[in-house]
Design a protein around this motif. Structure first.
Motif, PDB file in Angstrom:
ATOM      1  N   ASP A  39      -0.342   9.520  -2.669  1.00  0.00           N
ATOM      2  CA  ASP A  39      -0.409  10.667  -1.754  1.00  0.00           C
ATOM      3  C   ASP A  39      -1.322  10.426  -0.560  1.00  0.00           C
ATOM      4  O   ASP A  39      -1.424  11.271   0.314  1.00  0.00           O
ATOM      5  N   LYS A  40      -1.996   9.264  -0.515  1.00  0.00           N
ATOM      6  CA  LYS A  40      -2.820   8.944   0.652  1.00  0.00           C
ATOM      7  C   LYS A  40      -2.885   7.432   0.844  1.00  0.00           C
ATOM      8  O   LYS A  40      -2.732   6.660  -0.108  1.00  0.00           O
ATOM      9  N   GLN A  41      -3.100   7.014   2.063  1.00  0.00           N
ATOM     10  CA  GLN A  41      -3.214   5.597   2.382  1.00  0.00           C
ATOM     11  C   GLN A  41      -4.453   5.026   1.711  1.00  0.00           C
ATOM     12  O   GLN A  41      -5.518   5.647   1.739  1.00  0.00           O
ATOM     13  N   ASP A  42      -4.316   3.862   1.102  1.00  0.00           N
ATOM     14  CA  ASP A  42      -5.421   3.235   0.376  1.00  0.00           C
ATOM     15  C   ASP A  42      -5.284   1.723   0.530  1.00  0.00           C
ATOM     16  O   ASP A  42      -4.260   1.148   0.148  1.00  0.00           O
ATOM     17  N   ASP A  43      -6.324   1.076   1.080  1.00  0.00           N
ATOM     18  CA  ASP A  43      -6.266  -0.368   1.322  1.00  0.00           C
ATOM     19  C   ASP A  43      -6.152  -1.179   0.038  1.00  0.00           C
ATOM     20  O   ASP A  43      -5.437  -2.179  -0.007  1.00  0.00           O
ATOM     21  N   THR A  44      -6.824  -0.748  -1.018  1.00  0.00           N
ATOM     22  CA  THR A  44      -6.756  -1.482  -2.287  1.00  0.00           C
ATOM     23  C   THR A  44      -5.353  -1.400  -2.881  1.00  0.00           C
ATOM     24  O   THR A  44      -4.809  -2.403  -3.352  1.00  0.00           O
ATOM     25  N   THR A  55       6.808  -2.204  -2.456  1.00  0.00           N
ATOM     26  CA  THR A  55       6.727  -1.365  -1.271  1.00  0.00           C
ATOM     27  C   THR A  55       5.781  -0.209  -1.559  1.00  0.00           C
ATOM     28  O   THR A  55       5.903   0.440  -2.600  1.00  0.00           O
ATOM     29  N   LEU A  56       4.854   0.059  -0.662  1.00  0.00           N
ATOM     30  CA  LEU A  56       3.942   1.192  -0.819  1.00  0.00           C
ATOM     31  C   LEU A  56       4.442   2.331   0.066  1.00  0.00           C
ATOM     32  O   LEU A  56       4.664   2.150   1.260  1.00  0.00           O
ATOM     33  N   VAL A  57       4.621   3.510  -0.542  1.00  0.00           N
ATOM     34  CA  VAL A  57       5.095   4.694   0.179  1.00  0.00           C
ATOM     35  C   VAL A  57       4.068   5.803   0.017  1.00  0.00           C
ATOM     36  O   VAL A  57       3.686   6.135  -1.105  1.00  0.00           O
ATOM     37  N   VAL A  58       3.625   6.334   1.135  1.00  0.00           N
ATOM     38  CA  VAL A  58       2.722   7.484   1.100  1.00  0.00           C
ATOM     39  C   VAL A  58       3.597   8.727   1.150  1.00  0.00           C
ATOM     40  O   VAL A  58       4.358   8.919   2.092  1.00  0.00           O
ATOM     41  N   ALA A  59       3.503   9.522   0.086  1.00  0.00           N
ATOM     42  CA  ALA A  59       4.348  10.713  -0.038  1.00  0.00           C
ATOM     43  C   ALA A  59       3.557  11.822  -0.712  1.00  0.00           C
ATOM     44  O   ALA A  59       2.727  11.557  -1.581  1.00  0.00           O
ATOM     45  N   GLU A  60       3.842  13.040  -0.326  1.00  0.00           N
ATOM     46  CA  GLU A  60       3.149  14.183  -0.902  1.00  0.00           C
ATOM     47  C   GLU A  60       3.320  14.201  -2.418  1.00  0.00           C
ATOM     48  O   GLU A  60       4.433  14.183  -2.938  1.00  0.00           O
ATOM     49  N   ARG A  61       2.203  14.191  -3.119  1.00  0.00           N
ATOM     50  CA  ARG A  61       2.153  14.197  -4.582  1.00  0.00           C
ATOM     51  C   ARG A  61       3.043  13.129  -5.211  1.00  0.00           C
ATOM     52  O   ARG A  61       3.647  13.349  -6.259  1.00  0.00           O
ATOM     53  N   GLY A  62       3.138  11.982  -4.584  1.00  0.00           N
ATOM     54  CA  GLY A  62       3.922  10.881  -5.139  1.00  0.00           C
ATOM     55  C   GLY A  62       5.365  11.254  -5.398  1.00  0.00           C
ATOM     56  O   GLY A  62       5.902  11.007  -6.466  1.00  0.00           O
ATOM     57  N   SER A  63       6.028  11.840  -4.431  1.00  0.00           N
ATOM     58  CA  SER A  63       7.391  12.354  -4.546  1.00  0.00           C
ATOM     59  C   SER A  63       8.389  11.295  -5.011  1.00  0.00           C
ATOM     60  O   SER A  63       8.534  10.243  -4.384  1.00  0.00           O
ATOM     61  N   TRP A  64       9.081  11.587  -6.115  1.00  0.00           N
ATOM     62  CA  TRP A  64      10.130  10.667  -6.595  1.00  0.00           C
ATOM     63  C   TRP A  64      11.218  10.522  -5.533  1.00  0.00           C
ATOM     64  O   TRP A  64      11.790   9.451  -5.369  1.00  0.00           O
ATOM     65  N   MET A  65      11.506  11.616  -4.801  1.00  0.00           N
ATOM     66  CA  MET A  65      12.558  11.576  -3.790  1.00  0.00           C
ATOM     67  C   MET A  65      12.225  10.564  -2.694  1.00  0.00           C
ATOM     68  O   MET A  65      13.092   9.800  -2.255  1.00  0.00           O
ATOM     69  N   GLU A  66      10.988  10.547  -2.253  1.00  0.00           N
ATOM     70  CA  GLU A  66      10.587   9.564  -1.237  1.00  0.00           C
ATOM     71  C   GLU A  66      10.713   8.145  -1.786  1.00  0.00           C
ATOM     72  O   GLU A  66      11.085   7.224  -1.071  1.00  0.00           O
ATOM     73  N   GLY A  67      10.415   7.968  -3.054  1.00  0.00           N
ATOM     74  CA  GLY A  67      10.599   6.665  -3.691  1.00  0.00           C
ATOM     75  C   GLY A  67      12.055   6.259  -3.717  1.00  0.00           C
ATOM     76  O   GLY A  67      12.394   5.096  -3.488  1.00  0.00           O
ATOM     77  N   ALA A  68      12.941   7.215  -3.992  1.00  0.00           N
ATOM     78  CA  ALA A  68      14.379   6.933  -4.020  1.00  0.00           C
ATOM     79  C   ALA A  68      14.873   6.476  -2.652  1.00  0.00           C
ATOM     80  O   ALA A  68      15.730   5.595  -2.559  1.00  0.00           O
TER      81      ALA A  68
END
Length: 163
Positions: A39-44, A55-68
């Motif tokens: 849910d937030k950008q993180d360098d680590t 692939t790293l995706v920043v999405a609200e509350r780790g949205s499965w839809m954004e992952g799809a």
């Protein structure tokens, strides 16, 4: 082949535990890629994702839809960081993916040591996608409505360090 979506809530150590548990599935040809949801950008996390070829995706509350949307495959295994699939899961998921149509849409791995409350919840669960589910991309993108989840004989556990 499938894409694994890993939702990060416990940090890079829990993510690394889950990703390392997936290595045998990559070697067997079941897992083709991974998408890490935060849910937030993180360098680590970016470094861990890069090292794993994910692939790293920043999405609200780790949205499965954004992952799809970021996934390269049609079948998606949804996991939380710290989830560890147990022995035999590769064969079970490979068979399900090979024989199922998108309309089936959703399969659920069993959680070991879930407790009575969790067991009752699982018994009367709806079709909402959660960690431990194998779901077709079209279901997550709301293109197809999933039927009731198929219960798989594969098991998933939480690494005890991460609860």
């Amino acid at each position: 082949m499938i894409t694994v979506l890993v939702r990060v809530t416990h940090g890079p150590e829990a993510l690394a535990a889950t990703l390392s548990a997936l290595v045998p599935a990559v070697a067997e040809g079941l897992v083709g890629d991974a998408v890490i949801l935060t849910d937030k950008q993180d360098d680590t996390l970016m470094k861990v994702a890069d090292a794993a070829g994910a692939t790293l995706v920043v999405a609200e509350r780790g949205s499965w839809m954004e992952g799809a949307r970021a996934a390269r495959r049609d079948w998606l295994l949804c996991l939380d960081d710290g989830d560890i699939p147990q022995e035999g899961w590769i064969r079970v998921l490979d068979r399900f993916v090979a024989l199922s149509k998108p309309e089936q849409g959703l399969a659920r791995m069993r959680r070991r040591r879930a407790g009575v409350a969790r067991a009752l919840t699982n018994l009367f669960a709806d079709v909402k996608v959660r960690a431990g589910d194998l779901v077709h991309r079209r279901v997550l993108l709301n293109e197809v409505r999933a039927r009731m989840p198929v219960r798989l004989s594969a098991t998933i556990e939480r690494d005890p360090v991460f609860g």
